[in-house]
Design an enzyme around this catalytic site. Sequence first.
Site, mmCIF file in Angstrom:
data_model
loop_
_atom_site.group_PDB
_atom_site.id
_atom_site.type_symbol
_atom_site.label_atom_id
_atom_site.label_comp_id
_atom_site.label_asym_id
_atom_site.label_seq_id
_atom_site.Cartn_x
_atom_site.Cartn_y
_atom_site.Cartn_z
ATOM 1 N N ASP A 1 -16.044 14.837 14.990
ATOM 2 C CA ASP A 1 -15.707 14.476 16.364
ATOM 3 C C ASP A 1 -15.519 15.773 17.170
ATOM 4 O O ASP A 1 -15.509 16.883 16.615
ATOM 5 C CB ASP A 1 -14.454 13.591 16.420
ATOM 6 C CG ASP A 1 -14.404 12.783 17.725
ATOM 7 O OD1 ASP A 1 -15.133 13.131 18.683
ATOM 8 O OD2 ASP A 1 -13.640 11.807 17.801
HETATM 9 C C1 BGC Z 1 -14.406 11.064 21.141
HETATM 10 C C2 BGC Z 1 -15.660 10.497 20.506
HETATM 11 C C3 BGC Z 1 -16.848 10.853 21.322
HETATM 12 C C4 BGC Z 1 -16.918 12.358 21.468
HETATM 13 C C5 BGC Z 1 -18.132 12.824 22.235
HETATM 14 C C6 BGC Z 1 -14.551 12.522 21.479
HETATM 15 O O1 BGC Z 1 -13.509 12.976 22.259
HETATM 16 O O2 BGC Z 1 -13.330 10.858 20.260
HETATM 17 O O3 BGC Z 1 -15.537 9.108 20.368
HETATM 18 O O4 BGC Z 1 -18.004 10.338 20.729
HETATM 19 O O5 BGC Z 1 -15.767 12.793 22.141
HETATM 20 O O6 BGC Z 1 -18.038 12.564 23.567
#
Ligand code: BGC
Length: 791
Positions: A321
């Site tokens: 993530d």
């Molecule tokens: C979130 C994810 C997301 C990623 C990319 C993160 O802050 O937890 O769910 O896919 O950002 O935007």
Amino acid sequence: MLSSSVFSSPPPRSRYRLFHRKTLANSQFQVFLLSLVLLVATVVARSSARSKPNSLITTAGPQTDSRVASLLQKMTVEEKIGQLVQYSAGQPTGPGTGRSDYEDMIARGRVGSLFNVVDPHQINTYQHIAVEKSRLHIPILFGLDVIHGFRTEFPIPLALASTWDQNLVERAARVAAMEASAYGIRWTFSPMVDIARDARWGRMAEGSGEDPFLGSAMAAAYVRGYQGSRLDAPASIAACVKHFVGYGAAEGGRDYNSTEISEHTLREFYLPPFHAAVEAGAASVMSAFNSLDGIPSSANPFTLKEILRHEWAFPGLIVSDWNAIAELIPHGIAVDGAMAARKAFNAGVDMDMVSSLYHEHLVQLVNSGQVSPSAIDDAVRHVLRVKFALGLFDHPFVDETAAPKALYRSESLALAQTVAERSFVLLKNEQGLLPLSKNTRTIAVIGPLADDASYPIGTPPGPGPRTSFVDALGQLIGQEHVKRYEGTGILEGSDEEVAAAVRGAQESDVAILTLGESPEMSGEAASRADLGLPGHQEELLEAVVKTGKPVVLVLFSGRPLTVPWAFEHVPAVVAAWLPGIRGGPALVRALFGEVNPSGRLVVTWPRAVGQEPLYYNALSTGRPPGSVDLGRPPFDVASRYVSRYIDQLNSPQFPFGYGQSYTSFSYGPTAISNPRLSAKELNSNLMSHAQPAFIAEAAVRNVGARAGDEVVQLYIRLQGTSTAQPVRMLKGFQTVSLGPGEMKRVKFELPARTLAVWNDRNQFRVEPAKLTVWISPDSASGTPAEAEITP
Ligand code: BGC
């Protein structure tokens, strides 16, 4: 015993420890050898037994593997590591690296993926650099959070799941894939399949609720929708199942917080939707932010390697993530970037989203022997396999002029409207206040949420064809019959505004209150400690209800809201969630009976925030309250020393599965085909999809005056098993359409694995038990039937 290892059953962990022993006595050595042979046989048997057609594997195929292998041979270690690096080149949604030299990095083969670039021209510009200027011409994989549609915004995922219709969800995901791919985005960070049991956690909005069975069905539907039958079809995009794993169990419902989940609970509740998505062929998985039992998920070899790679034979790509690798430092398991990169990589994270730590440290970690070159090759293979499977090497560019034509197609908008109509949950409807009559003379529309024309979370709305609720209402009954009063803002308001709205209600025949949360109050980083209506909205509601005029309350939110006063005093309440680009017209049709609401709750609706986490599939305690009146404070020993609150009921406001209709349904008793089942026989059939273990049925009748759709649900309980099982577990659901007076016998054919549990030895088995089965309209009602599972 090993070779009879069954569906979802991992080798118990103790088996792995065999390999770690340094010295083995002779007899132990024979056992070791035997175990080794059996283990290999089991793994082979398991992976072949499990490999259902998987679009990643089907599309990639052996040819791809040889293309990957020959490319790998040509790559320098720096180029390999480049494939494991991803940056956000658009709007930041979290802490970033501050880098902007992407063009230069791409030309040197130092970037494998970019995300948050939504302009097809920009995408092509980057892609030309990758394909034409980098030494090995490896295309970039472009990603984005396409979580409830790309430009045609569908209702939020929680609402999508509330349709209880996998087919609709699959079709919605297909539209999202078609639109996003037309813009050159071939990878979505969706579906979010985290089980969410706590409405304080704002990301409940992004998932399919609290139930692993429903969540698994939805997870697979999203994957099918995004990926289609072949990943290399131009309108297919790779799914990324997130957040692996346990993220939804954040303590206190506070986003990014730690989680403590036993392996048993992980396997019974949190893992199944991920497993379903992997079995459906998901091309990628995202490792989560949270720590799980003390180990941050983005550096957890048990979940990433042992479960995902080994038990499930996942062939795709694992991405961290956002910045999660750098976050290993504040988590406290790394003291610097190099240690963070090493721990994440060696735990199985292939691609580093945003943190840049793989870029900065992996070469050195390989050179110093802390990361093995073959592990780097494996990770690169995972990335390249997805790129080949998507056909990116053969068709790297997007047709910029054609891109806009993919957006807002009439059939996509129609689908967005149908999904919204099917997602509304009618929570209360006293004396048939709803549906409203089109001949109503004057309707006062009060509250801050009637003008919002799309209610998106995540991506900001594009310039699409949006119609707000209040405009759609005017179109249906004539603008002159609609009076609009804001009454209050979402957070701020004044007494004057409330007074004006009250006067407006007094002068109207009906008041529709559109209250709740703004879209940014749910989703990521939007946890709440209070689940009531924000700001002054409840005061406004109470003041309008006091006028004595009929009031319809429409709640917009990404989670259940605790408004017990409203549920007691307002005659009609609808949960509209955040219903997307066609939410306004859909809502009007639902309120005026052009469609009959059929959405059902996928999360338990609490009475008070103090009840959270609250979920229907809980274990019984040793002191269930039984017939104790929990509505009164405990006066005596019998009513006190049970599992209860002294100041609140245990029961929810509305149970999981609940939802009303403009008609009523009655259920006959549940009948089961086979009151005696054999655990031995069931265990030998755990893999079989063909043969049902038992059949349950019930007659469902529409006893009202309108046609309607009913979501018929099947629950079971198992007692006498080695591990305590929930008081109820969903194991089937079907929607039936019934005309007035019509009756259907609804039949569920359940496979053997429905009855299997994770036992006290961490195996997935059917055990001798007392079996109770309900076919019912929700998780809290129904007449059960009983059966016995004999040894
Ligand atoms: C979130 C994810 C997301 C990623 C990319 C993160 O802050 O937890 O769910 O896919 O950002 O935007």
